[in-house]
Structure formats: structure tokens, C-alpha cells
Motif scaffolding. Structure first.
Motif: not given
Length: 286
Positions: A43-50, A52-56, A92-94, A134-142
Motif C-alpha cells: 500500500d505504501v509503495l502504491s501510494n508512493l508510485f502514484e 512521484y510517477k517515476p520513470a526509473y 510494471k503497473e506504472h 530477487g533477481e529471478q522474480d524481477i526477471a519473471r515479472i518485469l
């Protein structure tokens, strides 16, 4: 350029990213405090992404207590795997690109050649295993990710080998240092500069990259260089790994090949002892 958001901003690499961003006059980089950027709280992450709308997104957050991780498996996995996956899902979502910092500890450390990105990962510690997960999950998701594996990180910030050696060297007459583990120290300022160069390149050469300073050394020779450059009179004595048992097993050889990152992004990498000299001069001036 759109916003860059750094997670793990209070660590040594986070501090180095602030330093380098200021020097490069990169003003669109945001360093939220840990209580506003908990990578385990979706929830904290979702709010933060909303907000700051980061590109990176740069993920410097990690559980790095290598020996403690052997007995603290759940927390190490939550931070190093689940936290990384949470960031990848938010990216991925943003529509953001994730730059994730990983480690040479994903390798067993028994190869006769510098490690390339496609070498088989075979971690021999919980820390290394959870970082690989962590690497493997990132590669699978994004697909839009950069995974930067680094080694032996130090700087004038936080707790690290260089600062520990300076402290112990001032307190003791002699120190025993492991001489049969070989790798390459990495000045976190240099790594921070490379990360920001990759981002500002604006390309899409996504994937895994290795980054450390140039050259090869042992922990013993690294310590000797620290003492020599700092003018310390402490006597350094080389020992074997089996003379200094630790809870977690370390790779005996984790020298990484940096050809891919150098050619892809036209990055010049400093020699490890030159960067060490720069760091120790900054520490002396503090």
C-alpha cells in the motif's frame, strides 16, 4: 527526464547516489525516507508510485548482514526477494524501469575465469540465495529491468570494510586478514555514477550487468592497500579462510567480467586502488 526514485536511500549506495546526482546536476531524483518507502508494504509503495510517477526506480534496499542471514532467513528473503518483487510489480503497473543492485554472492566462487553475466548462479549462502531469488522474480515479472551485480562495496558512508580496517588499524598493533578470497573492491561512488549513466543514456538495453572496479585483489591485499595509503603502522598478517570461520560461506573467487557494461554503455571503470585513494582522501578530510 521523468522522476527517478531511490529505495534504500539511507544506505551507503543511497548516499553515494545523492552525491553523484548533485555533481551531475540531476535534479529529478527523489530519496524518500525509509518510513515512506517500505518495500514490504504494498500500500505504501502504491501510494508512493502514484505520488512521484517515476520513470526509473533504483533499488538499493537489501538485507546485507551475510552471516546473520544464515539464522534470519525469513527476514532476509522478505527484503531481498519479496521486496524486490514488490518493486517489480509496481514498476510494471506504472510503466517504470527498475534498476536493481545485486551481488557477486550469487556465485559459488569456484570458476577459473572472471564471471560473466551468463555464468551459472550457484549461491552458497542464504544472503546469496535470497539475492538470486530477487533477481529471478524481477526477471519473471518485469522485462524492463537492469540488474547490476557488484562486489565488495565500500565508501566514506555507512559501515564497510575500508572504514572498519581504518578503525581497527588505529586500535591494534596487528590484524589477521583472509588472503585466499579473491575479488574486486567497488567504490560505491563509481557504482552510483555508472547507474546514473545507464539511466541518462535513455536506451533500452535491459538485462543483467556486472560492475566492480577494475583489477583483482584479495581481502588481505585490499587491507594492505588501505593501511599503506592511510599511512597506518598496523601489521597485516595473511591467513586462510579456514583460520577465520564464519557462519556463512563466502565465494573464494568472485572476480567479475565487466566487458558487457563497458561496451553497452561506453562506461570507463576506474582501477580499484585509484578509487580507494580517492575515498581515503575524502575520509581524511572529514
Amino acid at each position: 527526464m521523468q522522476n527517478i526514485v531511490v529505495f534504500g536511500a539511507s544506505g551507503q549506495l543511497g548516499h553515494c547516489l545523492k552525491n553523484v546526482a548533485d555533481a551531475k546536476q540531476i535534479n529529478n531524483i527523489i530519496f524518500p525516507p525509509e518510513n515512506e518507502a517500505n518495500i514490504l508494504d504494498t500500500d505504501v509503495l502504491s501510494n508512493l508510485f502514484e505520488q512521484y510517477k517515476p520513470a526509473y526506480v533504483i533499488n538499493c534496499a537489501a538485507y546485507t548482514a551475510v552471516d546473520k542471514a544464515e539464522d534470519d532467513v525469513d527476514l532476509a528473503r522478505k527484503i531481498n526477494r519479496t521486496g524486490a518483487a514488490n518493486l517489480a510489480m509496481q514498476c510494471k503497473e506504472h510503466g517504470a524501469v527498475l534498476v536493481h543492485v545485486s551481488t557477486d554472492f550469487i556465485f559459488k566462487g569456484d570458476t577459473p575465469h572472471p564471471l560473466v553475466e551468463t555464468d551459472i548462479a550457484e549461491p552458497i549462502s542464504i544472503y546469496g540465495l535470497t539475492k538470486l531469488e530477487g533477481e529471478q522474480d524481477i526477471a519473471r515479472i518485469l522485462p524492463q529491468h537492469y540488474i547490476i551485480r557488484t562486489s565488495w562495496l565500500y565508501s566514506e558512508y555507512g559501515n564497510n570494510f575500508a572504514k572498519t580496517m581504518l578503525k581497527l588499524g588505529a586500535e591494534r598493533d596487528e590484524l589477521k586478514i583472509i588472503a585466499d578470497q579473491v575479488g574486486t573492491p567497488t567504490y560505491a561512488i563509481d557504482l552510483a555514477a555508472a547507474i546514473l549513466d545507464i539511466i541518462t543514456s535513455g536506451g533500452e538495453n535491459f538485462g543483467i550487468y556486472h560492475y566492480s572496479n577494475e583489477g583483482v585483489t584479495s581481502w588481505y591485499d585490499f587491507a594492505k592497500a588501505i593501511f599503506d595509503i592511510a599511512g597506518s603502522k598496523v601489521k597485516a598478517l595473511p591467513i586462510r579462510t579456514n583460520e577465520y570461520p564464519t557462519r556463512a560461506t563466502r565465494p573464494a573467487f568472485s572476480v567479475m567480467d565487466k566487458a558487457k557494461i563497458k561496451t553497452t554503455f561506453n562506461i570507463e571503470i576506474p582501477y580499484w586502488r585509484d578509487s580507494l585513494t580517492v575515498c581515503l582522501e575524502k575520509l581524511k578530510a572529514q
